[in-house]
Design a protein around this motif. Sequence first.
Motif: not given
Length: 231
Positions: A26-27, A34, A38, A66, A69-70
């Motif tokens: 996520g970040c 993870l 996130c 997030v 992106r995940v």
Amino acid sequence: MTDIRRVARSALGEALSLVFPVECAGCGALDVPLCPECRAELRAVTVGRPLVHGVDVWSALAFEGVPARVLRALKEQGRTALARPLAPALRAALDAALATAEARRGAPAEIIVVPVPTSHAAMRRRGYRVAELLARRAGMRPVRLLRPIRAAADQRSLGRADRARNVEGSMAAPSAAGLRVLIVDDVVTTGATLTEAARALRAAGAEVIGAATVAATPRRHVGADAGQTHT
């Protein structure tokens, strides 16, 4: 034997992601698949919206930030362990879809969960079926009623009408007379793929009571997409 190899590959991928941690999906934080912050961004907030032909779809996350992106890491980087933290969102969307169906039709008969099929090209590239993996991690027992019968072009650069034409007639199902089904997928954008899935199932005799996805592309971003997030 092929299915056994795919299951083993998925399990190995999940194990390796724990033994050799990667950056947060996520970040980008290091040494954690993870991070807690996130993970909190994946908390489900179910939202329903109607699609064409009377199919309502319920989604639990917005496909941005997030969650986007995940999901991309799950789909395009082989990070199958991420299906577990995403699964509660799909479960929440499924429960909302079932509750809506029950409210409209009374106590439901047995309902079969049907994942949107993975294209042959995506299966060769990934080695696993994203929607089916998510459904299993969410405690469902998905049934592969749908199958792709022709290849569709990449949806990412297409508008709403072109997406619908692109996937029209791309799926089929065996006889499903008398079955009540709920369609599941990872992301809904314009609804073109879910609409085609519903058409194919109805043509086979099934009653489609709704659809559930992990995430939905916000309406202001209908033109955006990634990977197989073209539903």
